[in-house]
Scaffold this motif. Structure first.
Motif, PDB file in Angstrom:
ATOM      1  N   LYS A  70       0.832  -1.215   0.000  1.00  7.97           N
ATOM      2  CA  LYS A  70       0.000   0.000   0.000  1.00  7.97           C
ATOM      3  C   LYS A  70       0.861   1.258   0.000  1.00  7.97           C
ATOM      4  CE  LYS A  70      -3.415   2.850   0.518  1.00  7.97           C
ATOM      5  NZ  LYS A  70      -4.290   3.155  -0.630  1.00  7.97           N
ATOM      6  N   MET A  71       1.839   1.317   0.893  1.00  6.97           N
ATOM      7  CA  MET A  71       2.636   2.536   1.060  1.00  6.97           C
ATOM      8  C   MET A  71       3.748   2.657   0.021  1.00  6.97           C
ATOM      9  SD  MET A  71       0.958   3.774   3.429  1.00  6.97           S
ATOM     10  CE  MET A  71      -0.175   3.307   4.732  1.00  6.97           C
ATOM     11  N   ARG A  72       4.171   1.542  -0.537  1.00  4.70           N
ATOM     12  CA  ARG A  72       5.264   1.510  -1.527  1.00  4.70           C
ATOM     13  C   ARG A  72       6.510   2.237  -1.001  1.00  4.70           C
ATOM     14  NH1 ARG A  72       4.062  -0.437  -6.321  1.00  4.70           N
ATOM     15  NH2 ARG A  72       5.445   0.858  -7.588  1.00  4.70           N
ATOM     16  N   LEU A  73       6.810   1.944   0.276  1.00  4.43           N
ATOM     17  CA  LEU A  73       7.973   2.520   0.953  1.00  4.43           C
ATOM     18  C   LEU A  73       8.613   1.463   1.839  1.00  4.43           C
ATOM     19  CD1 LEU A  73       6.339   5.880   2.091  1.00  4.43           C
ATOM     20  CD2 LEU A  73       8.254   5.719   0.480  1.00  4.43           C
ATOM     21  N   GLY A  74       9.879   1.691   2.237  1.00  6.61           N
ATOM     22  CA  GLY A  74      10.526   0.823   3.213  1.00  6.61           C
ATOM     23  C   GLY A  74       9.911   1.038   4.588  1.00  6.61           C
ATOM     24  N   ILE A  76      10.721   2.535   7.456  1.00  4.91           N
ATOM     25  CA  ILE A  76      10.673   3.864   8.093  1.00  4.91           C
ATOM     26  C   ILE A  76       9.598   4.727   7.439  1.00  4.91           C
ATOM     27  CG2 ILE A  76      11.942   6.007   8.547  1.00  4.91           C
ATOM     28  CD1 ILE A  76      14.512   4.345   8.685  1.00  4.91           C
ATOM     29  N   GLY A  77       9.636   4.829   6.102  1.00  5.87           N
ATOM     30  CA  GLY A  77       8.667   5.651   5.375  1.00  5.87           C
ATOM     31  C   GLY A  77       7.249   5.152   5.513  1.00  5.87           C
ATOM     32  N   ALA A  78       7.081   3.817   5.519  1.00 11.38           N
ATOM     33  CA  ALA A  78       5.731   3.237   5.594  1.00 11.38           C
ATOM     34  C   ALA A  78       5.060   3.584   6.919  1.00 11.38           C
ATOM     35  CB  ALA A  78       5.799   1.725   5.415  1.00 11.38           C
ATOM     36  N   TRP A  79       5.781   3.413   8.036  1.00 10.10           N
ATOM     37  CA  TRP A  79       5.178   3.690   9.350  1.00 10.10           C
ATOM     38  C   TRP A  79       5.025   5.187   9.585  1.00 10.10           C
ATOM     39  CZ3 TRP A  79       2.470   0.098  11.245  1.00 10.10           C
ATOM     40  CH2 TRP A  79       2.809  -1.241  11.009  1.00 10.10           C
ATOM     41  N   ALA A 263       9.688  -4.161   2.862  1.00 14.73           N
ATOM     42  CA  ALA A 263      10.564  -3.722   1.762  1.00 14.73           C
ATOM     43  C   ALA A 263      10.280  -4.514   0.486  1.00 14.73           C
ATOM     44  CB  ALA A 263      12.027  -3.870   2.167  1.00 14.73           C
ATOM     45  N   PHE A 264      10.204  -5.848   0.602  1.00 14.57           N
ATOM     46  CA  PHE A 264       9.912  -6.686  -0.574  1.00 14.57           C
ATOM     47  C   PHE A 264       8.573  -6.298  -1.201  1.00 14.57           C
ATOM     48  CE2 PHE A 264      12.634 -10.477   1.011  1.00 14.57           C
ATOM     49  CZ  PHE A 264      13.703 -10.060   0.231  1.00 14.57           C
ATOM     50  N   ALA A 265       7.526  -6.147  -0.361  1.00 20.62           N
ATOM     51  CA  ALA A 265       6.176  -5.854  -0.867  1.00 20.62           C
ATOM     52  C   ALA A 265       6.092  -4.466  -1.473  1.00 20.62           C
ATOM     53  CB  ALA A 265       5.155  -6.007   0.255  1.00 20.62           C
ATOM     54  N   SER A 266       6.994  -3.555  -1.068  1.00 25.16           N
ATOM     55  CA  SER A 266       6.943  -2.188  -1.606  1.00 25.16           C
ATOM     56  C   SER A 266       7.305  -2.141  -3.089  1.00 25.16           C
ATOM     57  CB  SER A 266       7.886  -1.278  -0.805  1.00 25.16           C
ATOM     58  OG  SER A 266       9.244  -1.537  -1.113  1.00 25.16           O
ATOM     59  N   TYR A 267       7.916  -3.214  -3.601  1.00 24.38           N
ATOM     60  CA  TYR A 267       8.274  -3.281  -5.021  1.00 24.38           C
ATOM     61  C   TYR A 267       7.215  -4.033  -5.841  1.00 24.38           C
ATOM     62  CZ  TYR A 267      12.828  -1.860  -3.190  1.00 24.38           C
ATOM     63  OH  TYR A 267      13.835  -1.194  -2.548  1.00 24.38           O
ATOM     64  N   ASN A 268       6.079  -4.365  -5.204  1.00 20.20           N
ATOM     65  CA  ASN A 268       4.984  -5.041  -5.912  1.00 20.20           C
ATOM     66  C   ASN A 268       4.173  -4.049  -6.729  1.00 20.20           C
ATOM     67  OD1 ASN A 268       5.281  -7.723  -5.176  1.00 20.20           O
ATOM     68  ND2 ASN A 268       4.043  -7.539  -3.327  1.00 20.20           N
ATOM     69  N   VAL A 416      17.504  -3.006   5.386  1.00 22.23           N
ATOM     70  CA  VAL A 416      18.264  -1.822   5.805  1.00 22.23           C
ATOM     71  C   VAL A 416      18.328  -0.795   4.678  1.00 22.23           C
ATOM     72  CG1 VAL A 416      20.541  -0.990   6.553  1.00 22.23           C
ATOM     73  CG2 VAL A 416      19.655  -3.159   7.429  1.00 22.23           C
ATOM     74  N   ILE A 417      18.601  -1.275   3.465  1.00 23.85           N
ATOM     75  CA  ILE A 417      18.862  -0.370   2.336  1.00 23.85           C
ATOM     76  C   ILE A 417      17.598   0.334   1.834  1.00 23.85           C
ATOM     77  CG2 ILE A 417      19.528  -0.345  -0.100  1.00 23.85           C
ATOM     78  CD1 ILE A 417      21.626  -2.505   0.726  1.00 23.85           C
ATOM     79  N   THR A 418      16.482  -0.408   1.723  1.00 27.74           N
ATOM     80  CA  THR A 418      15.260   0.182   1.156  1.00 27.74           C
ATOM     81  C   THR A 418      14.783   1.401   1.937  1.00 27.74           C
ATOM     82  OG1 THR A 418      14.581  -1.926   0.189  1.00 27.74           O
ATOM     83  CG2 THR A 418      12.863  -0.272   0.491  1.00 27.74           C
ATOM     84  N   PRO A 419      14.602   1.315   3.279  1.00 28.58           N
ATOM     85  CA  PRO A 419      14.158   2.518   4.005  1.00 28.58           C
ATOM     86  C   PRO A 419      15.173   3.657   3.972  1.00 28.58           C
ATOM     87  CG  PRO A 419      14.612   0.710   5.541  1.00 28.58           C
ATOM     88  CD  PRO A 419      14.656   0.141   4.175  1.00 28.58           C
TER      89      PRO A 419
END
Length: 590
Positions: A70-74, A76-79, A263-268, A416-419
């Motif tokens: 939903k958020m398409r973020l790592g 930190i950004g998602a929360w 992180a994985f789901a943010s690339y869906n 670690v890298i995605t957020p």
């Protein structure tokens, strides 16, 4: 929430599923789950395990995939998108994943070490090396076993305690460098490179497990191990620890709370069917644990039977020589009969045997529970050395361990890298922080290759994640259901999937899962307090075995730091956000 149209995506849903499988199915499936089966009643352990999968594992797995997609973020950004005060939840996940990255790749370094040593005519852990005087085996190896000696002395060159420091083991340091170079190459181009790699890291271990299963069940005595696994000891179901361990195994095996799944789901793609994928990956993960246990117990049965029959043979020879009997008088099948008979007919002579007469017990051999590195690098290698063409089975086994470990490392590093990449100020300074994260973890990880490094490794493994992950996921599920709101979450799911949450997801997420998490959290704290001074297993070369030793005060202080550091991110980030927002509001009126 707006959708990020520029964000990289998996080439297809299968890549995402394989990435989740490669991440979730790791070393714990091979060494932790079989140990828990052995400890908690064999097949009977499957009842609480599968129940906890349904009540805790699948719903929380589903929730994290939904948030990431939903958020398409790592993390930190998602929360932070859900609530500005909750960025610390994502930061706590990043800190915990960073701790895991520091020590987890050390296991891959050990696997490389064993793999490289497998290409020899005689496996180096098959027999004790000769001492410097060439008069006999090394004393430490004689007191222990060749497999223990190779692990503790050749692989780790371990000190006698955490307080005895020493230099870096150069061979281990080079293996760790190789492990980090491979991780870097796997993820340097983000999901585009990771998506290709997971086709191999997620599938090849299953091929090795199938080959090992075929070999394992045909080994002499394998049936004893398989019977042991599937013979349920139902009285263990009355033991609360059985249920607690089942829940924690599900929890950690699926990789909840690290931020990897978000992180994985943010690339869906936005409308990807994550619901079906959550069920598939959770089922595959648990099925793999059971499948790997059958393989492990068949090999464990072979090892136990081999040790049992070796013991009987030593007793047989002792009786033949002591009582001057014909060679064919006593066989392995009638040793126990002859012990009773000779004790009855030659009482005084039999009594003179004293401590030389061993007690051989197959059940006792099978009852000896070993977990973690002890199972992976000592018990397995001991079984492998007794197999025909042992070098082949050794190479296959350590390649499988490497792929399982590397698959999990991809998820750990991406968590670690995605957020970090999503944070604008970091992305401005660094085009892509993969190299920096890998280099940072490698340099700190070299500490685990020193002589006392294994004790620090154990400390990170025992205290670096458990407490923080329970707290992180508890905050996550309370946030989604009671701060963000279950109705808003339900609308988000409907927007992505085209249908609303069914009763199962709502009941689990809003009621059952939080209650179980609170119970686990309380149990962990009570258990930690009641446990007294934290201890570790220190290798005593004079005795040739590990002895329980208390951590020194500075190590206990470091354990406290490990437990608190990631959890503190949540309230500290909330306070920082509060004062930042208050100051920004104040400047509007100046």
């Amino acid at each position: 929430m707006g959708k990020d149209a520029t964000r990289a995506e998996w080439d297809n849903p299968m890549q995402f599923v394989l990435a989740c499988v490669s991440y979730a199915v790791g070393l714990g499936n091979v060494w932790r789950f079989p140990y828990l089966c052995q400890m908690h009643g064999g097949g009977g352990f499957l009842i609480p395990y599968l129940l906890m999968l349904v009540l805790l594992g699948v719903p929380l797995f589903y929730m994290e995939l939904a948030i990431g997609q939903k958020m398409r973020l790592g993390s930190i950004g998602a929360w932070r998108a859900i609530n500005p005060y909750l960025g610390g939840v994502g930061l706590a996940s990043v800190v915990t994943s960073m701790y895991l990255c520091l020590y987890y790749n050390v296991i891959n370094a050990w696997s490389f070490w064993y793999l490289f040593h497998s290409f020899q005519s005689v496996l180096p852990w098959a027999e004790c090396p000769v001492n410097s005087n060439l008069t006999g085996p090394v004393e430490e190896c004689e007191r222990a076993t060749p497999t223990q000696y190779f692990f503790y002395r050749e692989t780790l060159d371990i000190s006698g305690s955490i307080e005895e420091n020493g230099g870096i083991h150069m061979g281990q340091a080079l293996c760790l460098l190789l492990a980090w170079m491979i991780v870097y190459l796997f993820i340097v181009k983000g999901v585009k490179s990771t998506g290709k790699v997971v086709y191999f890291t997620a599938t090849f271990p299953y091929l090795v497990l199938i080959i090992y299963l075929i070999r394992g069940v045909t080994l002499h005595g394998a049936i004893n191990g398989v019977k042991y696994m599937f013979t349920p000891k139902m009285e263990q179901l009355a033991n609360p620890t059985t249920w607690i361990n089942a829940a924690t195994q599900i929890f950690f095996s699926l990789g909840l709370g690290f931020g990897s799944l978000i992180a994985f789901a943010s690339y869906n793609q936005y409308n990807n069917n994550f619901e079906k994928q959550a069920i598939v990956v959770s089922t595959v993960n648990s099925s793999t644990s059971i499948f790997a246990s059958i393989v492990t117990f068949s090999i464990y049965g072979f090892k136990a039977t081999f040790n049992y029959e070796s013991c009987l043979e030593r007793v047989r020879l002792l009786l033949l020589n002591t009582f001057d009997l014909a060679e064919d008088t006593i066989s392995l099948e009638n040793v126990n009969h002859w012990i009773a008979e000779l004790n009855r007919t030659h009482t005084e002579q039999f009594a003179s045997l004293g401590g030389r007469l061993e007690t051989c017990d197959l059940e006792a051999e099978l009852d000896t529970a070993v977990e973690g590195t002890g199972l992976a690098f000592i018990v397995y290698s001991e079984a492998i050395k007794n197999m025909p063409v042992s070098q082949l089975w050794s190479v296959l086994y350590f390649i499988m361990l490497l792929l399982l470990g590397m698959g999990s490392m991809l998820g750990n590093v991406i968590a670690v890298i995605t957020p970090l990449s999503d944070l604008k100020f970091i992305s401005r300074v660094l085009s892509y922080p993969v190299g920096l994260v890998c280099l940072f973890c490698l340099l700190l990880g070299l500490g685990f290759t020193t002589r006392s490094g294994n004790y620090w490794f154990t400390m990170f493994n025992d205290y670096g994640a458990t407490f923080s992950l329970l707290f992180i996921v508890l905050i996550e599920v309370i946030t989604v259901c009671y701060i963000y709101g279950i109705k808003r979450f339900e609308k988000d799911v409907e927007d992505m999937l085209g249908h609303r949450l069914n009763c199962y997801w709502k009941i689990m997420l809003a009621g059952v899962s939080p209650i179980l998490l609170i119970a686990l959290f309380i149990f962990y704290i009570v258990n930690y307090i009641q446990g007294g001074t934290p201890t570790y297993q220190a290798w005593n070369k004079e005795l040739g075995k590990s002895v329980v030793t208390e951590y020194p005060p500075y190590a206990q202080a470091f354990i406290g730091l490990l437990l608190a550091s990631s959890v503190c991110c949540i309230p500290l980030t909330a306070l920082y956000t509060y004062y930042s927002l208050r100051n920004s509001v104040s400047t509007l009126f100046i």
